[in-house]
Design a protein around this motif. Structure first.
Motif, PDB file in Angstrom:
ATOM      1  N   LEU A   9      -6.684   9.037  -7.170  1.00  0.00           N
ATOM      2  CA  LEU A   9      -5.351   9.528  -7.593  1.00  0.00           C
ATOM      3  C   LEU A   9      -4.876  10.929  -6.853  1.00  0.00           C
ATOM      4  O   LEU A   9      -5.629  11.390  -6.741  1.00  0.00           O
TER       5      LEU A   9
ATOM      6  N   ARG B 173      -5.544   2.065  -5.347  1.00  0.00           N
ATOM      7  CA  ARG B 173      -4.161   1.662  -4.880  1.00  0.00           C
ATOM      8  C   ARG B 173      -3.308   0.593  -4.417  1.00  0.00           C
ATOM      9  O   ARG B 173      -2.002   0.550  -4.377  1.00  0.00           O
ATOM     10  N   THR B 174      -3.510  -0.035  -3.642  1.00  0.00           N
ATOM     11  CA  THR B 174      -3.355  -1.334  -3.460  1.00  0.00           C
ATOM     12  C   THR B 174      -3.843  -2.296  -3.605  1.00  0.00           C
ATOM     13  O   THR B 174      -5.261  -2.444  -3.802  1.00  0.00           O
TER      14      THR B 174
ATOM     15  N   PHE C 169      -0.907   1.614  -8.738  1.00  0.00           N
ATOM     16  CA  PHE C 169      -2.206   1.197  -8.959  1.00  0.00           C
ATOM     17  C   PHE C 169      -2.581   0.327  -9.527  1.00  0.00           C
ATOM     18  O   PHE C 169      -1.557  -0.045 -10.306  1.00  0.00           O
TER      19      PHE C 169
END
Length: 214
Positions: free
Chosen positions: A114, A153-154, A180
């Motif tokens: 993160l 995150r994607t 996220f």
């Protein structure tokens, strides 16, 4: 009457007693086991995950977890992964170092650290479920408890259209230093980055939704 048979996969991932208790509280008949027959044949498989990605994958490999999960999903048998138990479902992770560690590969994409000013992300946060969610039915606007430094995150799986649109995975997001993936509902495979078993009444409702679907 006994509830659906749920196995919490026992592969050495931290203290899973809270997950067992929460699942029992919402009506499941729960076993903590890595027995291949139990894992294969139960109504629902719960995959916990505490610690770093590399250690969880090593534990899963030791009990043949990736193959057992794949066999269940090939037969349309429900699986719910939680926290690192969600992360391992992706292609891999850069935790605990910058060198990628392979995951189970049910979903494309890599887990990364993160980018928030304060990491780990620890505490309660709201999420944004999509329309049509069943996992979050009744708790769409509630907060859930997170403890993690890494996440997907994607979401990299292409979105279906036309007659296949109904098969498109439902992706729930959360924001902490950027968006996220907080949860995914993908046919028999579901997962949450947060800990429903530590998320109070909202988490119990989510687990109840999953157990009722078995």
């Amino acid at each position: 009457m006994m509830g659906p048979d749920v196995v919490v996969l026992d592969y050495g991932s931290g203290n899973v007693r809270s997950a067992v208790r929460a699942l029992e509280h919402v009506g499941a008949s729960v076993r903590l086991s890595a027995d291949p027959a139990a894992v294969r044949d139960c109504a629902g498989l719960f995959v916990p995950g505490v610690g770093n990605f590399h250690a969880c994958m090593a534990g899963l490999d030791a009990v043949d977890g990736p193959r057992l999960i794949d066999v269940r999903l090939a037969g349309g048998r429900p699986v719910l992964g939680v926290c690192v138990g969600m992360q391992v479902l992706f292609d891999g992770s850069i935790e605990p170092s910058d060198a990628p560690v392979a995951g189970i590969g049910e979903w494309p994409g890599m887990v990364s650290r993160l980018t928030a000013p304060v990491v780990p992300h620890m505490g309660w946060n709201s999420v944004a479920p999509p329309a049509g969610t069943r996992l979050f039915a009744g708790v769409e606007h509630q907060r859930f408890y997170f403890v993690h430094s890494y996440a997907a995150r994607t979401w990299d799986l292409p979105v279906a259209d036309g007659h296949m649109a109904s098969q498109t995975p439902l992706v729930t997001t959360c924001d902490y230093g950027g968006s996220f993936v907080a949860a995914v509902e993908n046919g028999p495979l579901s997962a949450t980055q947060f800990h429903p078993e530590k998320s109070g009444a909202a988490g119990l409702r989510l687990l109840a939704n999953w157990v009722r679907s078995l």
